[in-house]
Scaffold this motif. Structure first.
Motif, short mmCIF file in Angstrom:
data_model
loop_
_atom_site.label_atom_id
_atom_site.label_comp_id
_atom_site.label_asym_id
_atom_site.label_seq_id
_atom_site.Cartn_x
_atom_site.Cartn_y
_atom_site.Cartn_z
N GLY A 1 115.35 148.02 0.64
CA GLY A 1 114.80 148.63 -0.56
C GLY A 1 114.05 149.92 -0.26
O GLY A 1 114.30 150.57 0.76
N PRO A 2 113.13 150.24 -1.12
CA PRO A 2 112.44 151.53 -1.00
C PRO A 2 111.32 151.53 0.04
O PRO A 2 110.87 150.48 0.51
CB PRO A 2 111.85 151.73 -2.40
CG PRO A 2 111.62 150.34 -2.90
CD PRO A 2 112.74 149.52 -2.32
N GLN B 1 104.58 158.52 -3.12
CA GLN B 1 105.96 158.72 -3.54
C GLN B 1 106.82 157.63 -2.94
O GLN B 1 106.59 157.20 -1.81
CB GLN B 1 106.49 160.09 -3.13
CG GLN B 1 107.87 160.35 -3.70
CD GLN B 1 108.32 161.79 -3.54
OE1 GLN B 1 107.63 162.60 -2.93
NE2 GLN B 1 109.47 162.11 -4.08
N GLN B 2 107.82 157.21 -3.70
CA GLN B 2 108.76 156.19 -3.26
C GLN B 2 110.07 156.86 -2.88
O GLN B 2 110.58 157.73 -3.59
CB GLN B 2 109.00 155.19 -4.39
CG GLN B 2 109.82 154.00 -3.99
CD GLN B 2 109.93 153.02 -5.11
OE1 GLN B 2 110.62 153.29 -6.08
NE2 GLN B 2 109.26 151.89 -4.99
N PHE B 3 110.60 156.46 -1.71
CA PHE B 3 111.87 157.00 -1.23
C PHE B 3 112.85 155.86 -1.05
O PHE B 3 112.48 154.76 -0.66
CB PHE B 3 111.68 157.71 0.11
CG PHE B 3 110.80 158.91 0.02
CD1 PHE B 3 111.32 160.14 -0.36
CD2 PHE B 3 109.45 158.83 0.29
CE1 PHE B 3 110.51 161.26 -0.45
CE2 PHE B 3 108.63 159.93 0.20
CZ PHE B 3 109.17 161.15 -0.17
N PRO C 1 114.99 158.51 -4.72
CA PRO C 1 113.56 158.84 -4.61
C PRO C 1 112.89 158.87 -5.98
O PRO C 1 113.48 159.32 -6.96
CB PRO C 1 113.55 160.21 -3.95
CG PRO C 1 114.92 160.74 -4.06
CD PRO C 1 115.85 159.59 -4.28
N GLY C 2 111.68 158.38 -6.01
CA GLY C 2 110.92 158.39 -7.26
C GLY C 2 110.14 159.68 -7.42
O GLY C 2 110.07 160.51 -6.50
#
Length: 166
Positions: free
Chosen positions: A115-116, A143-145, A151-152
């Motif tokens: 997952g992220p 930040q989410q990758f 990517p968020g």
């Protein structure tokens, strides 16, 4: 924004580390940073009805005259899933640099297997502190990758927080 956070963390580290210059007999100059190692602790835990096992290692990595660098790393695993027993489902950790002048910086990451990955960074400045009043200035970025949706969007904020006990 990422460059700002990296530069801010580096500046906080440089401002918090006392550096002395030493010259040897040959005329070579060396930078000397006083450090000491401190014992680290490992914690084992089984949580909740889902039987999640958590292993966490944390402690002080560097301890100077007016600063300290703390670090932690952890892994979590669903103990009911015996297929991938040796593969943790959640990995993470962070570094926190704290200076005696009230400035601290944190840099961390969390990753879910398949997952992220969440990256986070933050700065905190203790503007005023006594027995009854606390005033802090916080800046953070996250930040989410990766993950199924890519990517968020980055999340960032600056907060002025005050607490008073009467």
């Amino acid at each position: 924004m990422k460059s700002f956070l990296v530069v801010s963390f580096c500046l906080a580290f440089v401002a918090g580390v006392p550096i002395e210059i030493y010259e040897d007999d040959g005329g070579n100059e060396y930078y000397i940073v006083p450090i000491s190692r401190v014992r680290r602790d490992t914690n084992w835990d089984i949580r909740g009805p889902g039987l999640t096992g958590v292993v966490k290692q944390d402690g002080t990595l560097l301890n100077g005259d007016n600063y300290h660098l703390d670090g932690s790393a952890y892994a979590a695993k669903d103990l009911k899933d015996l297929k991938g027993l040796h593969k943790p489902e959640l990995l993470g950790g962070d570094l926190k640099l704290t200076h005696d002048n009230g400035l601290s910086a944190v840099l961390g990451a969390d990753h879910v297997r398949g997952g992220p990955t969440d990256l986070k960074a933050g700065l905190n400045y203790d503007i005023y502190h006594d027995k009854q009043v606390d005033i802090d200035l916080d800046a953070n970025y996250r930040q989410q990758f990766g993950g199924p949706f890519g990517p968020g969007k980055p999340e960032a904020g600056v907060f002025l927080t005050g607490t008073a006990i009467w």
